[in-house]
Scaffold this motif. Structure first.
Motif, short mmCIF file in Angstrom:
data_model
loop_
_atom_site.label_atom_id
_atom_site.label_comp_id
_atom_site.label_asym_id
_atom_site.label_seq_id
_atom_site.Cartn_x
_atom_site.Cartn_y
_atom_site.Cartn_z
N ALA A 83 1.97 -3.71 -9.35
CA ALA A 83 1.31 -5.13 -9.02
C ALA A 83 1.44 -5.46 -7.68
CB ALA A 83 1.54 -6.15 -10.05
N VAL A 84 0.64 -5.20 -6.74
CA VAL A 84 0.71 -5.33 -5.21
C VAL A 84 0.21 -6.30 -4.70
CG1 VAL A 84 0.83 -4.02 -2.94
CG2 VAL A 84 1.44 -2.77 -5.23
N ALA A 85 0.86 -7.38 -4.03
CA ALA A 85 0.27 -8.25 -2.98
C ALA A 85 0.94 -8.09 -1.82
CB ALA A 85 0.48 -9.74 -3.69
N GLY A 86 0.31 -8.37 -0.71
CA GLY A 86 0.84 -8.35 0.61
C GLY A 86 1.27 -6.99 0.94
N TYR A 87 2.25 -6.80 1.64
CA TYR A 87 2.46 -5.60 2.43
C TYR A 87 3.11 -4.53 1.45
CZ TYR A 87 2.04 -8.15 6.79
OH TYR A 87 1.68 -8.80 7.85
N ALA A 88 2.66 -3.20 1.44
CA ALA A 88 3.21 -2.07 0.71
C ALA A 88 3.14 -1.07 1.75
CB ALA A 88 2.27 -1.81 -0.18
N LEU A 89 4.23 -1.06 2.56
CA LEU A 89 4.22 -0.40 3.57
C LEU A 89 5.48 0.69 3.62
CD1 LEU A 89 3.79 -2.77 6.57
CD2 LEU A 89 2.21 -1.63 5.47
N GLY A 90 5.20 2.17 4.08
CA GLY A 90 6.19 3.07 4.03
C GLY A 90 6.87 3.44 2.71
N GLY A 91 8.10 3.17 2.49
CA GLY A 91 8.81 3.35 1.33
C GLY A 91 8.11 2.47 0.17
N GLY A 92 7.52 1.28 0.74
CA GLY A 92 6.91 0.33 -0.37
C GLY A 92 5.59 0.78 -0.91
N CYS A 93 4.77 1.68 0.31
CA CYS A 93 3.68 2.35 -0.40
C CYS A 93 3.98 3.53 -1.57
CB CYS A 93 2.83 2.71 0.74
SG CYS A 93 1.07 3.35 0.53
N ILE A 120 -0.21 -11.32 -11.29
CA ILE A 120 0.78 -11.08 -12.30
C ILE A 120 0.39 -11.16 -13.99
CG2 ILE A 120 3.29 -11.83 -13.09
CD1 ILE A 120 3.10 -10.30 -10.55
N GLU A 121 -0.59 -12.18 -13.95
CA GLU A 121 -1.26 -12.35 -15.15
C GLU A 121 -2.10 -11.45 -15.86
OE1 GLU A 121 -3.38 -16.05 -15.27
OE2 GLU A 121 -4.18 -15.50 -17.47
N GLU A 122 -2.73 -10.66 -14.79
CA GLU A 122 -3.64 -9.67 -15.16
C GLU A 122 -2.82 -8.22 -15.46
OE1 GLU A 122 -6.66 -9.82 -15.85
OE2 GLU A 122 -6.99 -7.64 -16.05
N ALA A 123 -1.65 -8.04 -14.55
CA ALA A 123 -0.86 -7.24 -14.88
C ALA A 123 -0.12 -7.08 -16.10
CB ALA A 123 0.27 -6.86 -13.55
N LEU A 124 0.25 -8.41 -16.46
CA LEU A 124 0.95 -8.37 -17.82
C LEU A 124 0.06 -8.24 -18.98
CD1 LEU A 124 3.34 -11.17 -17.12
CD2 LEU A 124 4.11 -9.06 -17.39
N LYS A 125 -1.22 -8.44 -18.72
CA LYS A 125 -2.08 -8.47 -19.82
C LYS A 125 -2.33 -6.79 -19.86
CE LYS A 125 -6.82 -9.98 -19.94
NZ LYS A 125 -7.69 -10.77 -18.99
N ARG A 166 -11.87 1.64 -2.35
CA ARG A 166 -12.90 2.44 -2.08
C ARG A 166 -12.28 3.87 -2.06
NH1 ARG A 166 -14.37 -1.02 1.76
NH2 ARG A 166 -13.68 0.02 3.63
N CYS A 167 -11.09 4.20 -1.57
CA CYS A 167 -10.55 5.58 -1.52
C CYS A 167 -9.87 5.99 -2.67
CB CYS A 167 -9.84 5.96 -0.05
SG CYS A 167 -8.39 4.80 -0.01
N GLY A 168 -9.59 5.15 -3.76
CA GLY A 168 -9.14 5.58 -4.76
C GLY A 168 -7.69 5.19 -5.26
N LEU A 169 -6.85 4.77 -3.81
CA LEU A 169 -5.37 4.35 -3.79
C LEU A 169 -5.23 3.25 -5.07
CD1 LEU A 169 -2.71 4.90 -2.73
CD2 LEU A 169 -3.18 3.27 -1.13
N VAL A 170 -6.03 2.13 -5.32
CA VAL A 170 -5.71 1.20 -6.33
C VAL A 170 -6.79 1.58 -7.48
CG1 VAL A 170 -4.72 -0.09 -4.60
CG2 VAL A 170 -6.99 -0.46 -5.50
N SER A 171 -6.41 0.79 -8.59
CA SER A 171 -7.44 1.21 -9.68
C SER A 171 -8.32 -0.22 -9.71
CB SER A 171 -6.58 1.01 -11.08
OG SER A 171 -6.10 0.00 -11.55
N ARG A 172 -8.10 -1.08 -9.37
CA ARG A 172 -8.84 -2.21 -8.86
C ARG A 172 -8.14 -3.57 -8.34
NH1 ARG A 172 -8.83 -5.90 -13.57
NH2 ARG A 172 -7.43 -4.82 -15.32
N ILE A 173 -9.06 -4.31 -7.86
CA ILE A 173 -8.57 -5.66 -7.09
C ILE A 173 -8.52 -6.91 -7.87
CG2 ILE A 173 -8.70 -6.88 -4.89
CD1 ILE A 173 -10.23 -4.30 -3.89
N VAL A 174 -7.85 -7.56 -7.99
CA VAL A 174 -7.82 -8.92 -8.70
C VAL A 174 -7.29 -10.12 -7.40
CG1 VAL A 174 -7.24 -8.08 -10.83
CG2 VAL A 174 -5.42 -9.08 -9.43
#
Ligand code: A1D88
Length: 258
Positions: free
Chosen positions: A101-111, A187-192, A173-181
């Motif tokens: 569940a990614v908010a903000g920066y997911a860079l380098g090792g984070g990505c 967090i609520e959506e990821a837990l659901k 758009r490029c398929g890196l994430v399943s969807r945007i909330v």
């Protein structure tokens, strides 16, 4: 074990791991990654847990490996210790599903860490990138390999060669994430979603995960043979009998993970 760099919670059958080094934007220090691997081990061993959510803060999922910690490593330091170590890959070897569940920066090792998860739910604030080239190195935790499989060669090459960061919309758009909330709902959506997965048959969920992952590792023909074997295996489970009986009887299935 007591953790200093992560927070761990359980929500019913869902295990939640929050990266928690706010002052360093969750930079992935050796201590943090060691704790993360231990937390994944613990949830994997816990029969009550059927799915894991991995998240960071509103500002950063993780801004990469800890640059200050690794800046002065020598070649021999990194070669002999096999840095990035096996601990980094613990999320990728989890048998239970792991949602990033990614908010903000997911860079380098984070990505790279987010891509080790089974899928990524992104807040509308999420930013993904592999900026290692801008600090004189290259991705070292699977970025050149997994990103290319997610988004294709052209975009992966551009991101890895320039360090360009992409926003949530481009990542979707490029398929890196399943969807945007919306960030407030992440967090609520990821837990659901995780609770939904955890409510299904655990062995069958694990087989489904294993089969999708096999598509990254083998030919189409071999992958289809592998899928068929696992599909056949589901017929040896009580949960397949229960699921199909429940459908016929127009009732909710009561899976017992058998
Ligand atoms: C195998 C894996 C390899 C890798 O992952 S290599 C690392 C790849 N990642 C990066 O190159 C990103 C590094 N970080 C940044 O570029 C920036 O940060 C951001 C764009 C993410 C955010 O910028 P801003 O909003 O201006 O914040 P700030 O003041 O730079 O950061 C706040 C504090 O966090 C520390 N920090 C951020 N990222 C890292 C990191 N990756 N390693 C160690 N520390 C980090 C900073 O230094 C600072 O700390 P202080 O307030 O004490 O100066």
């Amino acid at each position: 074990m007591p953790y200093e760099n992560i927070l761990v919670e359980t929500h019913g059958q869902v295990g939640l791991i929050k990266l928690n080094r706010p002052k360093a934007l969750n930079a992935l220090s050796d201590a943090l990654v060691t704790e993360l691997a231990a937390a994944v081990d613990a949830f994997e061993a816990d029969d009550e847990i059927g799915c894991i959510v991995l998240t960071g803060s509103e500002r950063a999922f993780a801004a990469g490996a800890d640059i200050k910690e690794m800046a002065n490593h020598s070649y021999m330091d990194v070669y002999l210790s096999d840095f990035i170590t096996k601990k980094w890959g613990r999320v990728a070897t989890a048998r239970k599903p792991v949602i990033a569940a990614v908010a903000g920066y997911a860079l380098g090792g984070g990505c790279e860490l987010a891509m080790m998860c089974d899928f990524i739910l992104a807040a509308d604030t999420a930013k993904f990138g592999q900026p290692e080239i801008t600090i004189g190195t290259i991705p070292g935790a699977g970025g050149t390999q997994r990103l290319t499989r997610f988004v294709g060669k052209s975009k992966a090459m551009e991101m890895v060669l320039t360090g360009r960061t992409i926003d949530a919309a481009e990542a979707e758009r490029c398929g890196l994430v399943s969807r945007i909330v919306p960030a407030a709902d992440l967090i609520e959506e990821a837990l659901k979603v995780a609770a939904r997965i955890a409510s299904l048959s655990r062995p069958v969920v694990m087989m489904a995960k294993e089969s999708v992952n096999r598509s990254y590792e083998t030919t189409l023909e071999e992958g289809i043979r592998f899928e068929r074997r696992l599909f056949h295996s589901t017929f040896a489970t009580e949960d397949q009998k229960e699921g199909m009986a429940a459908f016929t009887e127009k009732r909710e299935a009561n899976f017992r993970n058998r």
